[in-house]
Structures are given as C-alpha cells and as structure tokens.
Write a protein that holds these residues in place. Structure first.
Motif, PDB file in Angstrom:
ATOM      1  N   PHE A  57       0.815  -1.166  -0.002  1.00 26.72           N
ATOM      2  CA  PHE A  57      -0.011  -0.066  -0.025  1.00 26.72           C
ATOM      3  C   PHE A  57       0.769   1.390   0.090  1.00 26.72           C
ATOM      4  O   PHE A  57       0.330   2.206   0.000  1.00 26.72           O
ATOM      5  CB  PHE A  57      -0.955   0.015   1.421  1.00 26.72           C
ATOM      6  CG  PHE A  57      -2.216  -0.861   1.160  1.00 26.72           C
ATOM      7  CD1 PHE A  57      -2.276  -1.813  -0.033  1.00 26.72           C
ATOM      8  CD2 PHE A  57      -3.199  -0.621   2.053  1.00 26.72           C
ATOM      9  CE1 PHE A  57      -3.368  -2.751  -0.253  1.00 26.72           C
ATOM     10  CE2 PHE A  57      -4.190  -1.679   1.753  1.00 26.72           C
ATOM     11  CZ  PHE A  57      -4.306  -2.672   0.820  1.00 26.72           C
ATOM     12  N   ASN A  58       2.103   1.100   0.278  1.00 23.67           N
ATOM     13  CA  ASN A  58       3.138   2.304  -0.203  1.00 23.67           C
ATOM     14  C   ASN A  58       3.404   2.519  -1.420  1.00 23.67           C
ATOM     15  O   ASN A  58       4.145   3.337  -1.744  1.00 23.67           O
ATOM     16  CB  ASN A  58       4.321   2.212   0.897  1.00 23.67           C
ATOM     17  CG  ASN A  58       5.273   1.081   0.385  1.00 23.67           C
ATOM     18  OD1 ASN A  58       4.607   0.144  -0.195  1.00 23.67           O
ATOM     19  ND2 ASN A  58       6.495   0.954   1.036  1.00 23.67           N
ATOM     20  N   GLU A  59       2.874   1.889  -2.391  1.00 22.64           N
ATOM     21  CA  GLU A  59       3.444   1.749  -3.868  1.00 22.64           C
ATOM     22  C   GLU A  59       2.234   2.939  -4.426  1.00 22.64           C
ATOM     23  O   GLU A  59       1.242   2.976  -4.139  1.00 22.64           O
ATOM     24  CB  GLU A  59       2.898   0.528  -4.481  1.00 22.64           C
ATOM     25  CG  GLU A  59       3.680  -0.517  -4.239  1.00 22.64           C
ATOM     26  CD  GLU A  59       5.016  -0.529  -4.768  1.00 22.64           C
ATOM     27  OE1 GLU A  59       5.259   0.054  -5.822  1.00 22.64           O
ATOM     28  OE2 GLU A  59       5.944  -1.112  -4.452  1.00 22.64           O
ATOM     29  N   LYS A  60       2.816   3.808  -5.544  1.00 25.03           N
ATOM     30  CA  LYS A  60       2.117   4.889  -5.997  1.00 25.03           C
ATOM     31  C   LYS A  60       1.651   4.216  -6.962  1.00 25.03           C
ATOM     32  O   LYS A  60       2.134   3.796  -8.130  1.00 25.03           O
ATOM     33  CB  LYS A  60       3.400   5.783  -6.642  1.00 25.03           C
ATOM     34  CG  LYS A  60       3.721   6.730  -5.516  1.00 25.03           C
ATOM     35  CD  LYS A  60       4.640   7.953  -5.951  1.00 25.03           C
ATOM     36  CE  LYS A  60       4.811   8.673  -4.846  1.00 25.03           C
ATOM     37  NZ  LYS A  60       5.209  10.192  -4.909  1.00 25.03           N
ATOM     38  N   THR A  72       0.143   7.228  -3.346  1.00 27.07           N
ATOM     39  CA  THR A  72       0.453   5.849  -2.664  1.00 27.07           C
ATOM     40  C   THR A  72      -1.134   5.157  -2.463  1.00 27.07           C
ATOM     41  O   THR A  72      -2.106   6.284  -2.393  1.00 27.07           O
ATOM     42  CB  THR A  72       1.121   5.563  -1.499  1.00 27.07           C
ATOM     43  OG1 THR A  72       0.287   6.145  -0.366  1.00 27.07           O
ATOM     44  CG2 THR A  72       2.692   6.139  -1.521  1.00 27.07           C
ATOM     45  N   ILE A  73      -1.317   3.910  -2.501  1.00 24.07           N
ATOM     46  CA  ILE A  73      -2.563   3.515  -2.360  1.00 24.07           C
ATOM     47  C   ILE A  73      -3.092   3.790  -0.877  1.00 24.07           C
ATOM     48  O   ILE A  73      -4.271   4.336  -0.611  1.00 24.07           O
ATOM     49  CB  ILE A  73      -2.497   1.791  -2.474  1.00 24.07           C
ATOM     50  CG1 ILE A  73      -2.082   1.547  -3.820  1.00 24.07           C
ATOM     51  CG2 ILE A  73      -3.757   1.168  -1.839  1.00 24.07           C
ATOM     52  CD1 ILE A  73      -1.577   0.274  -3.970  1.00 24.07           C
ATOM     53  N   ASP A  74      -2.169   3.945   0.149  1.00 22.52           N
ATOM     54  CA  ASP A  74      -2.476   4.273   1.327  1.00 22.52           C
ATOM     55  C   ASP A  74      -2.886   5.595   1.336  1.00 22.52           C
ATOM     56  O   ASP A  74      -3.967   6.094   2.175  1.00 22.52           O
ATOM     57  CB  ASP A  74      -1.259   4.083   2.317  1.00 22.52           C
ATOM     58  CG  ASP A  74      -1.707   4.031   3.627  1.00 22.52           C
ATOM     59  OD1 ASP A  74      -2.546   3.353   4.507  1.00 22.52           O
ATOM     60  OD2 ASP A  74      -0.921   4.970   4.536  1.00 22.52           O
ATOM     61  N   GLU A  75      -2.251   6.754   0.806  1.00 23.19           N
ATOM     62  CA  GLU A  75      -2.688   7.936   0.648  1.00 23.19           C
ATOM     63  C   GLU A  75      -4.253   7.947   0.156  1.00 23.19           C
ATOM     64  O   GLU A  75      -5.012   8.891   0.866  1.00 23.19           O
ATOM     65  CB  GLU A  75      -1.871   8.812  -0.190  1.00 23.19           C
ATOM     66  CG  GLU A  75      -0.467   8.972   0.509  1.00 23.19           C
ATOM     67  CD  GLU A  75       0.325   9.926  -0.480  1.00 23.19           C
ATOM     68  OE1 GLU A  75       0.444  11.068  -0.467  1.00 23.19           O
ATOM     69  OE2 GLU A  75       0.528   9.375  -1.569  1.00 23.19           O
ATOM     70  N   TYR A  76      -4.330   7.526  -0.885  1.00 22.48           N
ATOM     71  CA  TYR A  76      -5.713   7.398  -1.442  1.00 22.48           C
ATOM     72  C   TYR A  76      -6.826   6.682  -0.574  1.00 22.48           C
ATOM     73  O   TYR A  76      -7.778   7.364  -0.310  1.00 22.48           O
ATOM     74  CB  TYR A  76      -5.722   6.577  -2.620  1.00 22.48           C
ATOM     75  CG  TYR A  76      -7.074   6.252  -3.264  1.00 22.48           C
ATOM     76  CD1 TYR A  76      -7.867   7.260  -3.903  1.00 22.48           C
ATOM     77  CD2 TYR A  76      -7.571   4.903  -3.573  1.00 22.48           C
ATOM     78  CE1 TYR A  76      -9.023   7.139  -4.533  1.00 22.48           C
ATOM     79  CE2 TYR A  76      -8.702   4.831  -4.065  1.00 22.48           C
ATOM     80  CZ  TYR A  76      -9.448   5.848  -4.578  1.00 22.48           C
ATOM     81  OH  TYR A  76     -10.721   5.631  -5.296  1.00 22.48           O
ATOM     82  N   MET A  77      -6.712   5.635   0.019  1.00 22.77           N
ATOM     83  CA  MET A  77      -7.507   4.928   0.762  1.00 22.77           C
ATOM     84  C   MET A  77      -7.863   5.653   2.273  1.00 22.77           C
ATOM     85  O   MET A  77      -9.098   5.716   2.686  1.00 22.77           O
ATOM     86  CB  MET A  77      -7.023   3.577   1.188  1.00 22.77           C
ATOM     87  CG  MET A  77      -6.949   2.663   0.094  1.00 22.77           C
ATOM     88  SD  MET A  77      -6.461   1.147   0.445  1.00 22.77           S
ATOM     89  CE  MET A  77      -7.870   0.306   1.375  1.00 22.77           C
TER      90      MET A  77
END
Length: 103
Positions: A57-60, A72-77
């Motif tokens: 989830f740290n992947e852009k 990143t997935i985490d930022e989005y979620m």
C-alpha cells in the motif's frame, strides 16, 4: 501518464464512471498500466486482475486526473483527496476497493 481503457475526458472519467469526482485512475498490478476502473481493465485486457497486497500500500498506484499526481494506495484510501491539488475523489469508490486491493 497514459490512461488505458475507455476514458471519456482528460481527467480519467470513463464510460462506466463519469461523475464529477470520478477522476482517479488505478495502476493495475498485473500489467502496470493505469485504468479508470476495473471494468475498463477487464474489457481491455486478456488477463485477470491481480490485487495489490496489504504490504504494497506504499506503492504509487493512484493517479489524480485533475493534476496527474501519483499517490500511494495508502494515501488514497485514507484521504479521499489529492495531496497535491486537493481535488476530492468519489467516496463511493471505497465500495470497490476489494477489486483492486487486499482488504
């Protein structure tokens, strides 16, 4: 960044999801390409989707269609808005997270 599938405008809205806040494209792990939605991916490819794992989830892998910033997935979620331009994303997309990410 190139958005594959069936985008209908420059912000990444597609023939399936084209509301005001539908400006996110997701990079699919299986093919490393951005698509506006899972339906665009499935209709455009001959392979099955692969989910991003919880440890990734740290992947852009999220593209803001408003400013083309990658998140990143985490930022989005967790934020539901772009960290660069503050554009708001469709909160209903969370209903489809299981089609992109391990939940």
């Amino acid at each position: 960044m190139k958005i594959f599938g069936f985008p209908v405008d420059s912000t990444g809205r597609c023939k399936h999801y084209h509301g005001e806040n539908d400006i996110v494209s997701i990079k699919f792990k299986c093919c490393n390409r951005y698509y506006p939605c899972y339906k665009c991916h499935d209709e455009s490819t001959d392979h099955e989707r692969q989910l991003w794992g919880k440890g990734e989830f740290n992947e852009k892998a999220i593209l803001c269609g408003n400013c083309l910033n990658e998140l990143t997935i985490d930022e989005y979620m967790h934020n539901q808005k772009c960290s660069n331009c503050n554009a708001t994303f469709n909160p209903n997309c969370a209903k489809h997270y299981n089609r992109y990410f391990e939940i």
